[in-house]
Structure formats: structure tokens, C-alpha cells
Design an enzyme around this catalytic site. Structure first.
Site, PDB file in Angstrom:
ATOM      1  N   PRO A  58      46.060  41.089  37.734  1.00 53.86           N
ATOM      2  CA  PRO A  58      46.300  40.269  36.424  1.00 53.86           C
ATOM      3  C   PRO A  58      46.945  41.021  35.351  1.00 53.86           C
ATOM      4  O   PRO A  58      46.306  42.098  35.011  1.00 53.86           O
ATOM      5  CB  PRO A  58      44.923  39.817  36.441  1.00 53.86           C
ATOM      6  CG  PRO A  58      44.430  39.545  37.796  1.00 53.86           C
ATOM      7  CD  PRO A  58      44.776  41.030  38.147  1.00 53.86           C
ATOM      8  N   PHE A  60      41.455  44.665  46.196  1.00 57.15           N
ATOM      9  CA  PHE A  60      41.839  43.081  46.331  1.00 57.15           C
ATOM     10  C   PHE A  60      42.346  42.510  45.033  1.00 57.15           C
ATOM     11  O   PHE A  60      42.253  41.378  44.951  1.00 57.15           O
ATOM     12  CB  PHE A  60      40.599  42.581  47.007  1.00 57.15           C
ATOM     13  CG  PHE A  60      39.922  43.098  48.120  1.00 57.15           C
ATOM     14  CD1 PHE A  60      40.383  43.468  49.207  1.00 57.15           C
ATOM     15  CD2 PHE A  60      38.715  43.993  47.668  1.00 57.15           C
ATOM     16  CE1 PHE A  60      39.724  44.086  50.319  1.00 57.15           C
ATOM     17  CE2 PHE A  60      38.016  44.645  48.928  1.00 57.15           C
ATOM     18  CZ  PHE A  60      38.660  44.954  49.988  1.00 57.15           C
ATOM     19  N   GLN A  61      42.868  43.365  44.228  1.00 55.22           N
ATOM     20  CA  GLN A  61      43.387  42.490  42.942  1.00 55.22           C
ATOM     21  C   GLN A  61      44.804  42.079  42.949  1.00 55.22           C
ATOM     22  O   GLN A  61      45.216  41.377  42.081  1.00 55.22           O
ATOM     23  CB  GLN A  61      43.034  43.582  41.895  1.00 55.22           C
ATOM     24  CG  GLN A  61      43.959  44.731  41.777  1.00 55.22           C
ATOM     25  CD  GLN A  61      43.556  45.870  40.618  1.00 55.22           C
ATOM     26  OE1 GLN A  61      43.218  45.253  39.622  1.00 55.22           O
ATOM     27  NE2 GLN A  61      43.789  47.089  40.980  1.00 55.22           N
ATOM     28  N   TRP A  92      45.165  36.195  32.019  1.00 57.81           N
ATOM     29  CA  TRP A  92      43.648  35.644  31.408  1.00 57.81           C
ATOM     30  C   TRP A  92      43.664  34.610  30.717  1.00 57.81           C
ATOM     31  O   TRP A  92      42.622  34.140  30.319  1.00 57.81           O
ATOM     32  CB  TRP A  92      42.928  36.955  30.877  1.00 57.81           C
ATOM     33  CG  TRP A  92      42.679  38.184  32.027  1.00 57.81           C
ATOM     34  CD1 TRP A  92      43.377  39.453  31.913  1.00 57.81           C
ATOM     35  CD2 TRP A  92      41.633  38.137  33.067  1.00 57.81           C
ATOM     36  NE1 TRP A  92      43.010  40.059  33.048  1.00 57.81           N
ATOM     37  CE2 TRP A  92      41.988  39.366  33.731  1.00 57.81           C
ATOM     38  CE3 TRP A  92      40.742  37.413  33.508  1.00 57.81           C
ATOM     39  CZ2 TRP A  92      41.191  39.852  34.780  1.00 57.81           C
ATOM     40  CZ3 TRP A  92      39.939  37.603  34.530  1.00 57.81           C
ATOM     41  CH2 TRP A  92      40.375  38.922  35.190  1.00 57.81           C
ATOM     42  N   GLU A 100      36.440  56.467  48.304  1.00 58.12           N
ATOM     43  CA  GLU A 100      37.576  56.469  47.182  1.00 58.12           C
ATOM     44  C   GLU A 100      37.546  55.090  46.544  1.00 58.12           C
ATOM     45  O   GLU A 100      38.356  54.449  46.806  1.00 58.12           O
ATOM     46  CB  GLU A 100      38.827  56.982  48.002  1.00 58.12           C
ATOM     47  CG  GLU A 100      38.984  58.504  48.334  1.00 58.12           C
ATOM     48  CD  GLU A 100      38.802  59.453  47.059  1.00 58.12           C
ATOM     49  OE1 GLU A 100      39.156  58.895  46.000  1.00 58.12           O
ATOM     50  OE2 GLU A 100      38.383  60.576  47.370  1.00 58.12           O
ATOM     51  N   PRO A 101      36.576  54.792  45.996  1.00 56.28           N
ATOM     52  CA  PRO A 101      36.482  53.380  45.618  1.00 56.28           C
ATOM     53  C   PRO A 101      37.488  52.905  44.459  1.00 56.28           C
ATOM     54  O   PRO A 101      37.902  53.484  43.346  1.00 56.28           O
ATOM     55  CB  PRO A 101      35.012  53.227  44.894  1.00 56.28           C
ATOM     56  CG  PRO A 101      34.781  54.731  44.387  1.00 56.28           C
ATOM     57  CD  PRO A 101      35.298  55.491  45.422  1.00 56.28           C
ATOM     58  N   GLU A 108      39.909  49.031  43.288  1.00 57.39           N
ATOM     59  CA  GLU A 108      40.094  47.611  43.239  1.00 57.39           C
ATOM     60  C   GLU A 108      41.265  47.315  44.548  1.00 57.39           C
ATOM     61  O   GLU A 108      42.218  46.957  44.014  1.00 57.39           O
ATOM     62  CB  GLU A 108      40.154  46.936  42.186  1.00 57.39           C
ATOM     63  CG  GLU A 108      38.912  47.050  41.003  1.00 57.39           C
ATOM     64  CD  GLU A 108      39.262  46.554  39.855  1.00 57.39           C
ATOM     65  OE1 GLU A 108      39.745  45.142  39.573  1.00 57.39           O
ATOM     66  OE2 GLU A 108      38.974  47.052  38.712  1.00 57.39           O
ATOM     67  N   GLN A 157      34.649  42.263  34.753  1.00 52.49           N
ATOM     68  CA  GLN A 157      35.377  43.290  34.002  1.00 52.49           C
ATOM     69  C   GLN A 157      34.588  43.702  32.889  1.00 52.49           C
ATOM     70  O   GLN A 157      33.748  42.974  32.176  1.00 52.49           O
ATOM     71  CB  GLN A 157      36.848  42.486  33.436  1.00 52.49           C
ATOM     72  CG  GLN A 157      37.831  42.454  34.324  1.00 52.49           C
ATOM     73  CD  GLN A 157      37.597  41.424  35.454  1.00 52.49           C
ATOM     74  OE1 GLN A 157      36.673  40.358  35.096  1.00 52.49           O
ATOM     75  NE2 GLN A 157      38.150  41.346  36.564  1.00 52.49           N
TER      76      GLN A 157
END
Length: 267
Positions: free
Chosen positions: A48, A38-39, A53, A33-34, A36, A14
Site C-alpha cells: 500500500p 503478504f502485502q 491509507w 528471514e522475516p 511482509e 504498522q
């Protein structure tokens, strides 16, 4: 295998500059079209949240600066349907697929990939292979100045402000806390160490992107990634985002370094 990969995965931690890179790649129109992909946590269906965190942290002066977590629930979806959806969503019209993966998301990727049929293995490399295939360019983004990175992360988790300049006003609500910065600094160092250990273990030599180079000449870095994908480097645009670092960030870094020296905090 094709001469050039048709998929790429930006691997990062991050606040490393990875969003600047992927948004600039997206702006080319030929680099997928990037996102995340898998978050999402299985218990909430969300990425998250700030307090996630700081699991195990009990300092009330730190926790009171974080917004409360919001409830949620994951939408039912089979592993195969999710894989197919991600493969569709990440493609630009020319068939190039792009995505981004943080180290903290690797366990989530492995967890749902375990439900795919005809697995090639149970490790992370197998999970990536079983979702994306072997035709993948790995791009590793690093930020050598981890204290600056942790300060940026601490500001972002307080306000949930991840991009500039549109959300700059909300970002002014963030408050300095040495303990919050120290905790996230350790998180970031652990993630970076885990990536490097995995590259060695899996025998992967990624394309490396240093944040300093990315910030200094985003267009040149994007052009290099395009070339590695067999796309026209001339399509690399100006930076798609503004940097969020500012005088306030710099003052927090200086303050933290003084406190770290006096109190033995990590640097």
C-alpha cells in the site's frame, strides 16, 4: 508435531515495533528471514502506498502532504509457486521460517490462498495453515500508546521513511496534521481490535510482545522468542535498529492531545 515450532508469524499493526523485532530476530541467523510476504496489492504488485491509507478522505490540506501513487503491475505467478517462493525466502539455513503479517494484509493472504489446491477451509486460519502448515508460533506485537503510534505512522506515510537512522533527513520533511493523525489512529485501533477478535474466534493464544518491553530490552524479548522456537536465547543480539521516536514526535503527540480535547478527535 515437533517439540518446537519451525515457523513463526509476527502479527501486528504498522509502527508497533514489529520491524525492530523481526530485524533483531533476523540478525540472529537462526530465526528465518522475516518479511511482509503478504502485502502486495494485486492491482499494482506493490505494498500500500501513502494515499491508499486515506481512501475516502477528501481534505485537500491533508492529501497535499502525501506523495502521489506510483503505477505498477503484479508479476504473473501461480498460487502454488508463490507459496513455494515464500517458504524458501523466509528460511534461515537451519530451516526456521519467519514472516510478518499486518491485519490489513489478511484479506490479501486469503485472496491468493483461495487459489491453492486442496484447501482446508476459506477463513484466515485456514489460509495461514494452507500456506505455512500448523507448525506456527504466533507472536502478537502491540503498542499501548496508540497516539504515539499514529504520529509515527503519519510521519512515515508522508515521507515513506520507515527506518532510522539512515533516512532521518528525509523524515524532517513530514508536516503535522491533526486530521491525518486522527484517521490513522482509527485505522490502528480497528486493526488491533480485529486481531484480538480473531484470536478469540480462532482459539489462538499468541505469544504477546508489548512495545514498551521491546523498546526497553530488545535483546530479552528476542531471547524469549528464540527460546519458544527451540533456538539458543544467547544468540539474541543488541537491537538491530534505532528507535525513531524523538522530540518532534513527542511534541506532535502533545499538540494532538490538546487538539483532540478541544475538537473531539479520537484518542
Amino acid at each position: 508435531m515437533a517439540e518446537f515450532p519451525t515457523k513463526y508469524l509476527v502479527l501486528a499493526s504498522q509502527r508497533s515495533g514489529s520491524t525492530l523485532l523481526v530485524e533483531s530476530l533476523r540478525a540472529t541467523g537462526v530465526a528465518g528471514e522475516p518479511e511482509e510476504y503478504f502485502q502486495q496489492l494485486p492491482e499494482t504488485g506493490r505494498a500500500p502506498q501513502p494515499r491508499d491509507w486515506f481512501a475516502g478522505v477528501s481534505d485537500p490540506s491533508l492529501l497535499e502532504l502525501l506523495p502521489p501513487s506510483q503505477p505498477g503491475a503484479a508479476e504473473p505467478e501461480s498460487a502454488v509457486d508463490r507459496r513455494d517462493r515464500i517458504l524458501r525466502a523466509g528460511c534461515s539455513p537451519n530451516g526456521v521460517w519467519g514472516g510478518k503479517l499486518m491485519w490489513n494484509q489478511t484479506a490479501l493472504l486469503q485472496q491468493w490462498a483461495a487459489e491453492l489446491p486442496d484447501r482446508s477451509g476459506s477463513d484466515l486460519r485456514s489460509a495461514i495453515r494452507d500456506v505455512l502448515g500448523d507448525d506456527v508460533l504466533f507472536v502478537h506485537v502491540t503498542r499501548p500508546d496508540v497516539v504515539h503510534q499514529a504520529v509515527s505512522f503519519w510521519r512515515a506515510v508522508q515521507t515513506q521513511t520507515w527506518r532510522a537512522p539512515r533516512e532521518r533527513r528525509a523524515d524532517t520533511k513530514a508536516r503535522y496534521h491533526a486530521g491525518g493523525i486522527a484517521h490513522l489512529l482509527q485505522v490502528l485501533r480497528n486493526q488491533e481490535r480485529s486481531w484480538r477478535e480473531w484470536f478469540t474466534e480462532a482459539g489462538i493464544t499468541p505469544m504477546r510482545v508489548n512495545y514498551r518491553d521491546l523498546a526497553a530490552d530488545t535483546t530479552a524479548v528476542v531471547a524469549a522468542v528464540l527460546a519458544a522456537l527451540g533456538q539458543d536465547p544467547a544468540l539474541a543480539p543488541p537491537p538491530a535498529l534505532e528507535r525513531q521516536a524523538d522530540v518532534r514526535s513527542n511534541s506532535w503527540v502533545e499538540r494532538y492531545l490538546v487538539e483532540a480535547m478541544a475538537k473531539g478527535l479520537p484518542v
